[in-house]
Design an enzyme around this catalytic site. Structure first.
Site, PDB file in Angstrom:
ATOM      1  N   GLY A  56       0.645  -1.204   0.014  1.00 48.17           N
ATOM      2  CA  GLY A  56       0.029  -0.103  -0.053  1.00 48.17           C
ATOM      3  C   GLY A  56       1.006   1.170  -0.040  1.00 48.17           C
ATOM      4  N   CYS A  83       5.192  -6.279   1.799  1.00 45.76           N
ATOM      5  CA  CYS A  83       5.697  -4.599   1.765  1.00 45.76           C
ATOM      6  C   CYS A  83       4.877  -4.003   2.906  1.00 45.76           C
ATOM      7  CB  CYS A  83       5.253  -4.158   0.323  1.00 45.76           C
ATOM      8  SG  CYS A  83       6.260  -2.658   0.228  1.00 45.76           S
ATOM      9  N   TYR A  84       3.716  -3.234   2.647  1.00 48.64           N
ATOM     10  CA  TYR A  84       2.823  -2.817   3.710  1.00 48.64           C
ATOM     11  C   TYR A  84       2.372  -3.538   4.629  1.00 48.64           C
ATOM     12  CZ  TYR A  84      -0.479   0.336   6.098  1.00 48.64           C
ATOM     13  OH  TYR A  84      -1.319   1.266   6.685  1.00 48.64           O
ATOM     14  N   HIS A 170       7.970  -7.891  -3.474  1.00 48.23           N
ATOM     15  CA  HIS A 170       6.894  -8.179  -4.111  1.00 48.23           C
ATOM     16  C   HIS A 170       6.962  -9.587  -5.025  1.00 48.23           C
ATOM     17  CE1 HIS A 170       4.392  -4.443  -3.239  1.00 48.23           C
ATOM     18  NE2 HIS A 170       5.733  -4.064  -3.249  1.00 48.23           N
ATOM     19  N   GLU A 172       4.678 -11.076  -6.200  1.00 51.92           N
ATOM     20  CA  GLU A 172       3.517 -11.163  -7.367  1.00 51.92           C
ATOM     21  C   GLU A 172       4.057 -10.541  -8.800  1.00 51.92           C
ATOM     22  OE1 GLU A 172       3.769  -9.167  -5.020  1.00 51.92           O
ATOM     23  OE2 GLU A 172       2.634  -7.339  -5.166  1.00 51.92           O
ATOM     24  N   SER A 224     -23.741 -10.633 -27.269  1.00 51.86           N
ATOM     25  CA  SER A 224     -23.147  -9.563 -27.872  1.00 51.86           C
ATOM     26  C   SER A 224     -22.313  -9.978 -29.312  1.00 51.86           C
ATOM     27  CB  SER A 224     -22.433  -8.530 -27.095  1.00 51.86           C
ATOM     28  OG  SER A 224     -21.436  -9.254 -26.400  1.00 51.86           O
ATOM     29  N   GLY A 225     -21.890 -11.105 -29.260  1.00 55.55           N
ATOM     30  CA  GLY A 225     -20.979 -11.606 -30.122  1.00 55.55           C
ATOM     31  C   GLY A 225     -19.605 -11.682 -29.621  1.00 55.55           C
ATOM     32  N   GLY A 226     -19.397 -11.219 -28.175  1.00 55.49           N
ATOM     33  CA  GLY A 226     -17.997 -11.145 -27.622  1.00 55.49           C
ATOM     34  C   GLY A 226     -17.830 -12.369 -26.669  1.00 55.49           C
ATOM     35  N   VAL A 227     -16.828 -12.688 -26.380  1.00 58.48           N
ATOM     36  CA  VAL A 227     -16.289 -13.792 -25.559  1.00 58.48           C
ATOM     37  C   VAL A 227     -17.190 -13.982 -24.111  1.00 58.48           C
ATOM     38  CG1 VAL A 227     -14.418 -15.252 -24.499  1.00 58.48           C
ATOM     39  CG2 VAL A 227     -14.039 -13.571 -26.392  1.00 58.48           C
ATOM     40  N   ASP A 228     -17.496 -13.059 -23.537  1.00 64.55           N
ATOM     41  CA  ASP A 228     -17.951 -13.196 -22.160  1.00 64.55           C
ATOM     42  C   ASP A 228     -19.328 -13.596 -22.200  1.00 64.55           C
ATOM     43  OD1 ASP A 228     -15.490 -11.958 -21.600  1.00 64.55           O
ATOM     44  OD2 ASP A 228     -16.646  -9.907 -21.153  1.00 64.55           O
ATOM     45  N   SER A 229     -20.219 -12.932 -23.070  1.00 64.96           N
ATOM     46  CA  SER A 229     -21.797 -13.347 -22.976  1.00 64.96           C
ATOM     47  C   SER A 229     -21.726 -14.776 -23.573  1.00 64.96           C
ATOM     48  CB  SER A 229     -22.267 -12.434 -23.902  1.00 64.96           C
ATOM     49  OG  SER A 229     -21.911 -12.247 -25.128  1.00 64.96           O
ATOM     50  N   LYS A 369     -10.546 -11.841 -17.008  1.00 65.94           N
ATOM     51  CA  LYS A 369     -10.920 -12.476 -18.465  1.00 65.94           C
ATOM     52  C   LYS A 369     -10.190 -13.558 -19.232  1.00 65.94           C
ATOM     53  CE  LYS A 369     -12.354 -10.678 -22.520  1.00 65.94           C
ATOM     54  NZ  LYS A 369     -13.776  -9.914 -22.646  1.00 65.94           N
TER      55      LYS A 369
END
Ligand code: XMP
Length: 513
Positions: A56, A83-84, A170, A172, A224-229, A369
């Protein structure tokens, strides 16, 4: 969703908090981020297997700096402070953290001094990423040093018993060369986690949960044509079969040929019907004369809901509407923090009207995603459907800067189509996270044949990214740029100039509006 085990990340405001979650999930362990201000009950309710305290921007000794909820320590579970977070553990146990004049930002060499579980399999001298102005000045009595950095800063330590640990660096961040090993040691050697967060386990438990929640109720799901939907619709179909009614709302701000793609290729890949509803006149007339990006978003968001309501009037009773909200949407729209700045109100979280005639279900709400793509693969969706670039809900509406008219939509559709097809032909579409054309409300002078022209400007944007939160502009080969530019100027009526956007996010965003 119910999780067998959860590693909780308490966020103290680090820019790397999401990265910690991703790194843990990459090792097939579910992790969830909670703000440091979260109520103790919420932490206990989740009965975490382990807790990670993030970094942080504050100093632990500064007035008003976020503190450690003692309930976490009282649970007796493994805790890793970064860290923090490390500083918080130090202060909690009576140690001293100070600004000791040895600020470190960037690479540091770590010397591992004590072969604890955290450093098992890690080389004695390894590169880590530091980003701190404070350091541990006095270690509490019941702690021992595990590693120091090149200039003697205490870089890692553990409390007696070896389940409460801290690192000043860190793990990560990708620049910590053996960070993955260090996190894996914490998860599996220290905390005894099991690898149970996999696409297959997500599908099984989400399908079960959807069945429990929905019973014999029907669900309206807009693709919608997108991956998610697409992934979401397939997941719900797995759970409730024909109780799912899938619709596709054409808002008139789609890419060229998109309705055909959805009704042919997507329908075939999903294996169930998708109804086509054309509401473009409604959207375009509501957007008439509107130029402000947030106003456009809110009109489009509202119009979407009105379209769903109108589509739902036929074909039975729908109580539920499915939404393809993802975890970063929840975070970016302030859903987790409640205080995060709203940069753009993404319609699938922030821009919905309040009087919705549906209950929302958001089965992808916990996923990043790349995890959605993995789940899609698990569900058997083909690579061309899963590899599509993200496309924003408001579509070309936020890529036509200024006023939206039918003529301007058409100009952008043509230019964008030329650009995207060229990326596919040159085999670079999959190297790019997102690419598109933007219509800029500027006219410039040109010359075609012997004639002076005064016509529109098209900007091309292509970026690389992991999750859309940060992005770099794509180093597009010169020959592709030249080919696309020529083709657009020669074949799209009303365009006489093309530019390429070389901005990164931050400080720019991916979309222009
Ligand atoms: P920005 O422009 O914020 O975009 O850097 C990050 C990602 O989000 C997409 N985006 C949206 N998606 N509704 C959406 O569904 C929106 O209003 C919206 N605005 C941006 C953008 O395309 C990129 O992938």
């Amino acid at each position: 969703m119910r999780h067998k085990q959860t590693v909780l990340i308490i966020d103290y405001g680090s820019q790397y908090t999401q990265l910690i979650a991703r790194r843990i999930r990459e090792q097939s362990v579910y992790s969830e981020i909670l703000p440091h201000s979260v109520k103790t009950d919420e932490i206990i309710q989740r009965s975490p297997t382990a807790v990670v305290l993030s970094g942080g921007p504050d100093s632990v000794y500064a007035e008003g700096a976020p503190v450690l909820d003692s309930a976490i320590m009282e649970m007796g579970i493994p805790v890793l402070g970064i860290c923090y977070g490390f500083g918080l553990l130090m202060t909690y146990d009576g140690g001293v953290v100070k600004a000791n004049g040895q600020r470190e930002y960037g690479f540091a060499e770590l010397s591992v001094e004590n072969g604890s579980k955290l450093f098992s399999g890690v080389t004695d001298k390894t590169q880590v990423w530091m980003s701190h102005g404070d350091a541990v000045d006095e270690l509490p009595e019941n702690w021992s040093v595990l590693a120091r950095s090149g200039n003697g800063v205490l870089a890692a330590a553990e409390r007696d018993g070896g389940v409460v640990l801290g690192t000043q660096f860190h793990p990560e961040v990708i620049h910590t060369t053996e960070g993955k090993q260090i996190l894996s040691n914490f998860l599996f050697n220290v905390a005894g986690c099991k690898k149970d967060w996999t696409p297959a386990s997500f599908v099984t438990s989400t399908v079960e949960e959807l069945r429990d929640t929905l019973g014999d109720k029907r669900v309206l799901c807009a693709v919608s044509g997108g991956v998610d939907s697409a992934v979401m619709a397939k997941l719900i179909y797995e759970a409730i079969g024909d109780q799912l009614r899938c619709i596709f709302v054409d808002h008139g701000l789609l890419r060229k040929n998109e309705p055909d793609y959805i009704q042919e290729r997507l329908k075939e890949s999903l294996g169930f019907p998708i109804e086509y509803h054309n509401f473009s006149d409604d959207f375009l007339s509501k957007l008439n004369g509107v130029t402000d990006p947030e106003e456009k978003r809110s009109i489009i968001g509202e119009q979407f809901i009105r379209s769903f309501e109108s589509a739902a009037l036929t074909g039975g009773d729908f109580k539920f509407l499915a939404q393809g909200t993802l975890y970063p949407d929840v975070i970016e729209s302030g859903g987790v923090w409640g205080t995060a700045d709203v940069i753009k109100s993404h319609h699938n979280v922030g821009g919905l009207p309040e009087d919705i005639g549906f209950k929302l279900i958001e089965p992808l709400r916990e996923l990043f995603k790349d995890e959605v793509r993995e789940v899609g693969k698990e569900l058997g969706l083909p690579p061309d459907v899963l590899g599509r670039h993200p496309f924003p809900g408001p579509g070309l509406g936020v890529r036509i800067i200024g006023e939206i008219t039918e003529e301007r939509v058409e100009i952008l559709q043509e230019a964008d189509h030329i650009f995207i097809e060229a990326l596919k032909v040159h085999g670079i579409y999959d190297e790019i996270w997102q690419a598109f054309a933007v219509l800029v409300p500027v006219k410039t002078v040109g010359v075609m044949g012997d004639e002076r022209t005064y016509a529109n400007l098209i900007a091309l944007r292509a970026v690389t990214s992991v999750d859309g939160m940060t992005a770099d502009w794509y180093r597009m080969p010169e020959n592709v740029l030249s080919e696309v530019s020529n083709k657009i100027v020669n074949s799209v009526a009303g365009v006489n100039r093309v530019v390429y956007d070389v901005s990164s996010k931050p400080p720019s965003t991916i979309e222009w509006e």
